[in-house]
Design a protein around this motif. Structure first.
Motif, mmCIF file in Angstrom:
data_model
loop_
_atom_site.group_PDB
_atom_site.id
_atom_site.type_symbol
_atom_site.label_atom_id
_atom_site.label_comp_id
_atom_site.label_asym_id
_atom_site.label_seq_id
_atom_site.Cartn_x
_atom_site.Cartn_y
_atom_site.Cartn_z
ATOM 1 N N UNK A 118 -19.552 -20.871 -19.046
ATOM 2 C CA UNK A 118 -19.577 -21.304 -17.653
ATOM 3 C C UNK A 118 -21.009 -21.260 -17.150
ATOM 4 N N UNK A 119 -21.437 -22.317 -16.453
ATOM 5 C CA UNK A 119 -22.776 -22.362 -15.870
ATOM 6 C C UNK A 119 -22.698 -21.730 -14.482
ATOM 7 N N UNK A 120 -23.242 -20.517 -14.362
ATOM 8 C CA UNK A 120 -23.092 -19.743 -13.137
ATOM 9 C C UNK A 120 -24.401 -19.030 -12.826
ATOM 10 N N UNK A 121 -24.974 -19.350 -11.657
ATOM 11 C CA UNK A 121 -26.222 -18.733 -11.203
ATOM 12 C C UNK A 121 -27.334 -18.915 -12.241
ATOM 13 N N UNK A 122 -27.459 -20.142 -12.754
ATOM 14 C CA UNK A 122 -28.512 -20.495 -13.710
ATOM 15 C C UNK A 122 -28.443 -19.665 -14.992
ATOM 16 N N UNK A 123 -27.258 -19.254 -15.362
ATOM 17 C CA UNK A 123 -27.052 -18.518 -16.609
ATOM 18 C C UNK A 123 -25.674 -18.901 -17.164
ATOM 19 N N UNK A 124 -25.378 -18.457 -18.384
ATOM 20 C CA UNK A 124 -24.102 -18.772 -19.029
ATOM 21 C C UNK A 124 -23.271 -17.504 -19.183
ATOM 22 N N UNK A 125 -22.064 -17.564 -18.647
ATOM 23 C CA UNK A 125 -21.073 -16.523 -18.913
ATOM 24 C C UNK A 125 -20.043 -17.092 -19.882
ATOM 25 N N UNK B 260 -17.598 -24.784 -19.896
ATOM 26 C CA UNK B 260 -16.236 -24.357 -19.584
ATOM 27 C C UNK B 260 -16.122 -23.975 -18.108
ATOM 28 N N UNK B 261 -14.955 -24.183 -17.546
ATOM 29 C CA UNK B 261 -14.638 -23.788 -16.178
ATOM 30 C C UNK B 261 -15.563 -24.507 -15.185
ATOM 31 N N UNK B 262 -15.725 -23.947 -14.006
ATOM 32 C CA UNK B 262 -16.414 -24.628 -12.906
ATOM 33 C C UNK B 262 -17.825 -24.099 -12.728
ATOM 34 N N UNK B 263 -18.809 -24.986 -12.743
ATOM 35 C CA UNK B 263 -20.190 -24.576 -12.485
ATOM 36 C C UNK B 263 -20.346 -24.169 -11.017
ATOM 37 N N UNK B 264 -21.204 -23.182 -10.770
ATOM 38 C CA UNK B 264 -21.386 -22.709 -9.386
ATOM 39 C C UNK B 264 -22.741 -22.031 -9.224
ATOM 40 N N UNK B 265 -23.344 -22.260 -8.046
ATOM 41 C CA UNK B 265 -24.555 -21.572 -7.601
ATOM 42 C C UNK B 265 -25.732 -21.764 -8.557
ATOM 43 N N UNK B 266 -25.934 -23.008 -9.016
ATOM 44 C CA UNK B 266 -27.024 -23.307 -9.942
ATOM 45 C C UNK B 266 -28.120 -24.125 -9.257
ATOM 46 N N UNK B 267 -29.348 -23.940 -9.724
ATOM 47 C CA UNK B 267 -30.467 -24.728 -9.213
ATOM 48 C C UNK B 267 -31.014 -25.676 -10.274
ATOM 49 N N UNK B 268 -30.388 -25.712 -11.456
ATOM 50 C CA UNK B 268 -30.834 -26.592 -12.531
ATOM 51 C C UNK B 268 -29.616 -27.073 -13.317
ATOM 52 N N UNK B 269 -29.843 -28.021 -14.208
ATOM 53 C CA UNK B 269 -28.745 -28.598 -14.982
ATOM 54 C C UNK B 269 -28.300 -27.645 -16.088
ATOM 55 N N UNK B 270 -27.125 -27.913 -16.618
ATOM 56 C CA UNK B 270 -26.605 -27.146 -17.756
ATOM 57 C C UNK B 270 -27.569 -27.239 -18.935
ATOM 58 N N UNK B 271 -28.056 -28.446 -19.187
ATOM 59 C CA UNK B 271 -29.000 -28.641 -20.296
ATOM 60 C C UNK B 271 -30.258 -27.819 -20.097
ATOM 61 N N UNK B 272 -30.790 -27.770 -18.885
ATOM 62 C CA UNK B 272 -32.004 -27.001 -18.621
ATOM 63 C C UNK B 272 -31.781 -25.513 -18.853
#
Length: 301
Positions: free
Chosen positions: A86-93, A131-143
């Motif tokens: 999951x992409x969450x707060x510019x990190x992966x959980x 996976x799941x819903x991305x939230x609170x990010x300032x950049x793309x998943x790829x970045x």
């Protein structure tokens, strides 16, 4: 003549002893070390896990897919990891659906890189999927993914083709299931289809069985067995990924994961008890065990 006969017997004994020692030279932690550098990963039988980081659930049978940690899986011989982030707060959980798995991508990478540092003859194919819903990010998943890679860039192999063991030893081979605009991109698996068998053709040729919403258990096993047999008789340049995993949809659509693994895993075990030699591709399994991984590994020798 008698001396020559004795010499011949001695040579035969030494040869057979050497072969026996070679066949027993590897362990589950370093089995790739016994295989030639020129061998493509697609030409191997590889133990793998589905939803490799999913060890937790609040309701029995609904989210957990593994009993072994990532480190334990690798020590048991697993060389294909299916990582859902999951992409969450510019990190992966690490998630299985909406269920947080009490670990993060840094922990996964630490386990994998530590294993590869201790076992430099090995490689790990890592499928990475959002996976799941991305939230609170300032950049793309790829970045964010590139941010993780840049922490240990020498431990990643981002080639778009199926590499040889010589290319891949000591590194993580990316199988990419997320969109990417920048190079290098890894093996492109973004054309993944849902709940079926399919092929992907680009710089790498992939053949995948991923019938996971299992309404017909006989079909699930037939699809799995057919894919093993196809892999064993087909062009070794195509990477086969065979998901033995799945779930049985229950009341209100609640998944029952163990209903499928409890039925399919013993059949996989029996298959590799009978088929002891050949090339069968990646087996991506729920509740992989060291014993079953050993049987899959042994088919390479």
């Amino acid at each position: 003549m008698f001396k020559k006969a004795l010499l011949f017997v001695a040579v035969v004994v030494v040869c057979f002893t050497s072969l026996a020692n070679t066949s027993m030279a590897y362990s589950n932690s370093n089995w790739m070390g016994e295989i030639s550098d020129q061998t493509a990963l697609s030409a191997l039988s590889i133990p793998g896990t589905h939803d490799s980081g999913a060890m937790y659930e609040s309701v029995y049978g609904t989210a957990k897919t593994q009993d072994l940690t990532i480190a334990e899986q690798l020590s048991s011989g697993v060389r294909y990891l299916d990582i859902r982030t999951r992409h969450f707060k510019d990190a992966f959980t690490i998630h299985h659906g909406a269920v947080y798995q009490n670990q993060n991508f840094d922990g996964v990478l630490n386990a994998v890189i530590s294993f590869l540092n201790n076992n430099p003859t090995e490689t790990v194919i890592m499928s990475v999927k959002q996976e799941h819903t991305a939230a609170e990010n300032t950049r793309s998943y790829e970045e964010t993914f590139k941010w993780y890679v840049n922490k240990n860039p020498n431990k990643w192999l981002m080639t778009d083709h199926i590499p040889t063991l010589g290319e891949a030893r000591g590194k993580i081979v990316l199988l990419r299931r997320f969109a990417a605009d920048q190079l290098p991109k890894g093996i492109d698996a973004t054309a993944w289809k849902d709940n079926t068998s399919f092929e992907i053709h680009n710089a790498a040729d992939l053949n995948i069985q991923d019938y996971y919403k299992v309404t017909d258990r006989n079909k699930k096993w037939t699809d799995t067995q057919n894919k093993y047999n196809e892999a064993n008789s087909s062009n070794p340049s195509m990477l086969y990924i065979n998901f033995t995993s799945g779930y049985s949809p229950g009341l209100f659509g609640i998944p029952n994961i163990r209903a499928i693994s409890d039925e399919i895993n013993p059949k996989v075990n029996q298959f590799f008890t009978t088929n002891t030699s050949g090339r069968f591709g990646v087996s991506a399994m729920d509740f992989m065990t060291s014993e079953l991984a050993s049987k899959i590994i042994a088919t390479n020798f």
